[in-house]
Write a protein that holds these residues in place. Structure first.
Motif, PDB file in Angstrom:
ATOM      1  N   ALA A 164      59.650  13.372  36.303  1.00 56.21           N
ATOM      2  CA  ALA A 164      59.622  14.080  34.783  1.00 56.21           C
ATOM      3  C   ALA A 164      59.082  13.355  34.033  1.00 56.21           C
ATOM      4  O   ALA A 164      58.044  13.763  33.170  1.00 56.21           O
ATOM      5  CB  ALA A 164      61.114  14.411  34.559  1.00 56.21           C
ATOM      6  N   TRP A 165      59.262  11.814  33.944  1.00 57.74           N
ATOM      7  CA  TRP A 165      58.592  10.884  33.138  1.00 57.74           C
ATOM      8  C   TRP A 165      57.128  10.946  33.140  1.00 57.74           C
ATOM      9  O   TRP A 165      56.365  10.747  32.170  1.00 57.74           O
ATOM     10  CB  TRP A 165      59.223   9.475  33.342  1.00 57.74           C
ATOM     11  N   LYS A 166      56.545  10.904  34.546  1.00 58.24           N
ATOM     12  CA  LYS A 166      55.342  10.883  34.809  1.00 58.24           C
ATOM     13  C   LYS A 166      54.608  12.020  34.049  1.00 58.24           C
ATOM     14  O   LYS A 166      53.347  11.914  33.531  1.00 58.24           O
ATOM     15  CB  LYS A 166      55.071  11.014  36.340  1.00 58.24           C
ATOM     16  N   LYS A 167      55.109  13.144  34.322  1.00 64.07           N
ATOM     17  CA  LYS A 167      54.654  14.553  33.655  1.00 64.07           C
ATOM     18  C   LYS A 167      54.525  14.469  32.046  1.00 64.07           C
ATOM     19  O   LYS A 167      53.506  14.551  31.442  1.00 64.07           O
ATOM     20  CB  LYS A 167      55.246  15.656  34.102  1.00 64.07           C
ATOM     21  N   LEU A 168      55.467  13.636  31.646  1.00 63.10           N
ATOM     22  CA  LEU A 168      55.497  13.550  30.031  1.00 63.10           C
ATOM     23  C   LEU A 168      54.433  12.620  29.762  1.00 63.10           C
ATOM     24  O   LEU A 168      53.675  12.759  28.779  1.00 63.10           O
ATOM     25  CB  LEU A 168      57.073  13.127  29.583  1.00 63.10           C
ATOM     26  N   ALA A 169      54.321  11.650  30.543  1.00 62.57           N
ATOM     27  CA  ALA A 169      53.239  10.467  30.048  1.00 62.57           C
ATOM     28  C   ALA A 169      51.982  11.015  30.247  1.00 62.57           C
ATOM     29  O   ALA A 169      50.972  10.631  29.345  1.00 62.57           O
ATOM     30  CB  ALA A 169      53.387   9.241  31.231  1.00 62.57           C
ATOM     31  N   ALA A 170      51.687  11.987  31.266  1.00 61.40           N
ATOM     32  CA  ALA A 170      50.411  12.502  31.460  1.00 61.40           C
ATOM     33  C   ALA A 170      50.221  13.484  30.162  1.00 61.40           C
ATOM     34  O   ALA A 170      48.982  13.495  29.717  1.00 61.40           O
ATOM     35  CB  ALA A 170      50.358  13.499  32.593  1.00 61.40           C
ATOM     36  N   GLU A 171      51.074  14.155  29.693  1.00 60.77           N
ATOM     37  CA  GLU A 171      50.973  15.010  28.429  1.00 60.77           C
ATOM     38  C   GLU A 171      50.598  14.201  27.291  1.00 60.77           C
ATOM     39  O   GLU A 171      49.897  14.411  26.202  1.00 60.77           O
ATOM     40  CB  GLU A 171      52.150  15.709  28.272  1.00 60.77           C
ATOM     41  N   LEU A 172      51.233  12.928  27.269  1.00 63.56           N
ATOM     42  CA  LEU A 172      50.757  11.856  26.307  1.00 63.56           C
ATOM     43  C   LEU A 172      49.615  11.054  26.247  1.00 63.56           C
ATOM     44  O   LEU A 172      49.095  10.175  25.734  1.00 63.56           O
ATOM     45  CB  LEU A 172      51.980  10.998  26.075  1.00 63.56           C
ATOM     46  N   GLY A 173      48.810  11.275  27.467  1.00 67.09           N
ATOM     47  CA  GLY A 173      47.661  10.738  27.781  1.00 67.09           C
ATOM     48  C   GLY A 173      47.505   9.454  28.466  1.00 67.09           C
ATOM     49  O   GLY A 173      46.639   8.741  28.370  1.00 67.09           O
ATOM     50  N   PHE A 174      48.483   9.065  29.293  1.00 69.92           N
ATOM     51  CA  PHE A 174      48.290   7.984  29.903  1.00 69.92           C
ATOM     52  C   PHE A 174      48.977   8.141  31.547  1.00 69.92           C
ATOM     53  O   PHE A 174      50.065   9.112  31.496  1.00 69.92           O
ATOM     54  CB  PHE A 174      49.002   6.818  29.434  1.00 69.92           C
ATOM     55  N   VAL A 175      48.736   7.264  32.181  1.00 70.52           N
ATOM     56  CA  VAL A 175      49.247   7.281  33.755  1.00 70.52           C
ATOM     57  C   VAL A 175      50.434   6.529  33.800  1.00 70.52           C
ATOM     58  O   VAL A 175      50.297   5.371  33.457  1.00 70.52           O
ATOM     59  CB  VAL A 175      48.368   7.061  34.843  1.00 70.52           C
ATOM     60  N   PHE A 176      51.684   7.232  34.163  1.00 73.68           N
ATOM     61  CA  PHE A 176      52.885   6.343  34.600  1.00 73.68           C
ATOM     62  C   PHE A 176      52.963   6.249  36.010  1.00 73.68           C
ATOM     63  O   PHE A 176      53.145   7.218  36.502  1.00 73.68           O
ATOM     64  CB  PHE A 176      54.010   6.906  33.703  1.00 73.68           C
ATOM     65  N   ASP A 177      52.789   5.091  36.558  1.00 70.97           N
ATOM     66  CA  ASP A 177      52.901   4.995  38.098  1.00 70.97           C
ATOM     67  C   ASP A 177      54.062   4.298  38.438  1.00 70.97           C
ATOM     68  O   ASP A 177      54.772   3.800  37.747  1.00 70.97           O
ATOM     69  CB  ASP A 177      51.463   4.469  38.446  1.00 70.97           C
ATOM     70  N   GLU A 178      54.221   4.103  39.746  1.00 74.94           N
ATOM     71  CA  GLU A 178      55.285   3.616  40.437  1.00 74.94           C
ATOM     72  C   GLU A 178      55.615   2.172  40.112  1.00 74.94           C
ATOM     73  O   GLU A 178      56.787   1.724  40.153  1.00 74.94           O
ATOM     74  CB  GLU A 178      55.449   3.748  41.936  1.00 74.94           C
ATOM     75  N   SER A 179      54.585   1.377  39.630  1.00 79.23           N
ATOM     76  CA  SER A 179      54.746   0.118  39.474  1.00 79.23           C
ATOM     77  C   SER A 179      55.756  -0.207  38.202  1.00 79.23           C
ATOM     78  O   SER A 179      56.219  -1.103  38.111  1.00 79.23           O
ATOM     79  CB  SER A 179      53.370  -0.689  39.057  1.00 79.23           C
ATOM     80  N   HIS A 180      55.915   1.120  37.181  1.00 77.08           N
ATOM     81  CA  HIS A 180      56.859   0.876  35.985  1.00 77.08           C
ATOM     82  C   HIS A 180      58.313   1.422  36.572  1.00 77.08           C
ATOM     83  O   HIS A 180      59.050   1.282  35.902  1.00 77.08           O
ATOM     84  CB  HIS A 180      56.248   1.813  35.274  1.00 77.08           C
ATOM     85  N   ASN A 181      58.169   2.174  37.575  1.00 69.95           N
ATOM     86  CA  ASN A 181      59.299   3.268  37.866  1.00 69.95           C
ATOM     87  C   ASN A 181      60.817   2.289  38.110  1.00 69.95           C
ATOM     88  O   ASN A 181      61.643   2.691  37.644  1.00 69.95           O
ATOM     89  CB  ASN A 181      59.050   3.850  39.049  1.00 69.95           C
ATOM     90  N   GLU A 182      60.500   1.028  38.774  1.00 69.51           N
ATOM     91  CA  GLU A 182      61.677   0.320  39.089  1.00 69.51           C
ATOM     92  C   GLU A 182      62.691  -0.116  37.901  1.00 69.51           C
ATOM     93  O   GLU A 182      63.802  -0.090  37.903  1.00 69.51           O
ATOM     94  CB  GLU A 182      61.490  -0.929  39.807  1.00 69.51           C
ATOM     95  N   LYS A 183      62.062  -0.279  36.841  1.00 68.60           N
ATOM     96  CA  LYS A 183      62.649  -0.613  35.411  1.00 68.60           C
ATOM     97  C   LYS A 183      63.593   0.768  34.908  1.00 68.60           C
ATOM     98  O   LYS A 183      64.236   0.418  34.015  1.00 68.60           O
ATOM     99  CB  LYS A 183      61.488  -0.996  34.304  1.00 68.60           C
ATOM    100  N   LEU A 184      62.982   1.939  35.444  1.00 66.43           N
ATOM    101  CA  LEU A 184      63.730   2.887  34.719  1.00 66.43           C
ATOM    102  C   LEU A 184      65.252   3.160  35.494  1.00 66.43           C
ATOM    103  O   LEU A 184      65.979   3.894  35.005  1.00 66.43           O
ATOM    104  CB  LEU A 184      62.979   4.385  35.005  1.00 66.43           C
ATOM    105  N   LYS A 185      65.190   2.682  36.494  1.00 61.10           N
ATOM    106  CA  LYS A 185      66.331   2.852  37.377  1.00 61.10           C
ATOM    107  C   LYS A 185      67.674   2.353  36.823  1.00 61.10           C
ATOM    108  O   LYS A 185      67.767   1.195  36.445  1.00 61.10           O
ATOM    109  CB  LYS A 185      66.400   2.199  38.970  1.00 61.10           C
ATOM    110  N   GLY A 186      68.627   3.350  36.721  1.00 57.36           N
ATOM    111  CA  GLY A 186      69.953   3.134  35.987  1.00 57.36           C
ATOM    112  C   GLY A 186      70.048   2.873  34.511  1.00 57.36           C
ATOM    113  O   GLY A 186      71.187   3.003  34.019  1.00 57.36           O
ATOM    114  N   VAL A 187      69.052   2.812  33.985  1.00 53.51           N
ATOM    115  CA  VAL A 187      69.262   2.696  32.527  1.00 53.51           C
ATOM    116  C   VAL A 187      69.170   4.270  31.881  1.00 53.51           C
ATOM    117  O   VAL A 187      68.872   5.097  32.475  1.00 53.51           O
ATOM    118  CB  VAL A 187      68.019   1.696  31.911  1.00 53.51           C
ATOM    119  N   SER A 188      69.640   4.256  30.527  1.00 57.49           N
ATOM    120  CA  SER A 188      69.803   5.477  29.860  1.00 57.49           C
ATOM    121  C   SER A 188      68.672   6.159  29.567  1.00 57.49           C
ATOM    122  O   SER A 188      67.536   5.693  29.562  1.00 57.49           O
ATOM    123  CB  SER A 188      70.712   5.328  28.659  1.00 57.49           C
TER     124      SER A 188
END
Ligand code: BG6
Ligand code: MG
Length: 215
Positions: free
Chosen positions: A24-48
């Motif tokens: 879902a974040w990746k889809k939002l990022a694509a709409e905002l014009g950038f690629v959100f890949d798995e290298s950033h994903n670890e930081k999203l785990k657990g946080v609000s």
């Protein structure tokens, strides 16, 4: 016998929903014009949700949004996420979790949920596990997000169990930090490098059935 509890994180521990948060974040990022890949994903785990948005906007180097714009982006991501999980069922319970909960109940542990997600209770109901939990603390019941331990301490307080008699099961570094911060034991599910502050780390949820519980 003294009371003890196991407090489960939800996304990535009980159910396989961490991937839908990411998509879902990746889809939002694509709409905002950038690629959100798995290298950033670890930081999203657990946080609000709002902290996740901050991390995503940072990755896309998007600055200067008003609070209203941020809220609207977070709402948009959540609507994508809710669409993705609309057909969620018990097949998304991670391997071994149902058996592990049964084993813990036989051993007289209380069972709690400690999740940052505002959809926590709804997801447990969808996959048919809500009745197994003595207490459900999700993102609707706390103000402070992990690594603040509030989501775990509220559950322990409601159960009347000292923090030192609670074991947290977590897949996120922020969640392990939260457990350590309030003196709870912690079992990490995932990479031992990332979850190095946990008492025990198993590679995946199947591994939970084979461990010696720390209390
Ligand atoms: C956590 C997830 O459990 O819940 C995070 O690991 C997520 O990725 C957070 O952002 C908040 O979830 P929600 O459903 O309230 O947006
Ligand atoms: Mg998690």
């Amino acid at each position: 016998m003294n009371k003890k509890a196991v407090i489960f994180d939800l996304d990535g521990v009980v159910v396989n929903t961490a991937k839908y948060h990411y998509l879902a974040w990746k889809k939002l990022a694509a709409e905002l014009g950038f690629v959100f890949d798995e290298s950033h994903n670890e930081k999203l785990k657990g946080v609000s949700r709002m902290e996740s948005l901050r991390i995503v906007l940072d990755a896309g180097e998007i600055k200067g949004l008003s609070d209203e714009e941020k809220q609207s982006l977070a709402d948009r991501k959540n609507s994508y996420y809710l669409d993705m999980i609309s057909t969620l069922d018990e097949s998304e319970i991670l391997p071994g979790i149902t058996e592990f909960i049964c084993k813990l109940k036989d051993e007289r542990y209380k069972i709690a949920l400690g999740s940052a997600s505002k959809s926590g209770r709804m997801i447990l109901e969808k996959v048919g596990l809500a009745q197994q939990f003595d207490i459900i603390v999700d993102g609707n019941r706390v103000e402070q997000a992990k690594p603040n331990p509030q989501v775990f301490t509220v559950g322990a307080d409601l159960l009347g169990i000292p923090y030192g008699s609670c074991i947290v099961i977590e897949d996120a570094a922020a969640g392990v930090e939260a457990a350590v911060a309030c003196g709870m034991k912690c079992i990490g599910v995932g990479s031992a490098d990332i979850l190095c502050r946990a008492n025990i780390v198993v590679a995946d949820t199947r591994g939970l059935l084979g461990i010696q519980m720390p209390i």
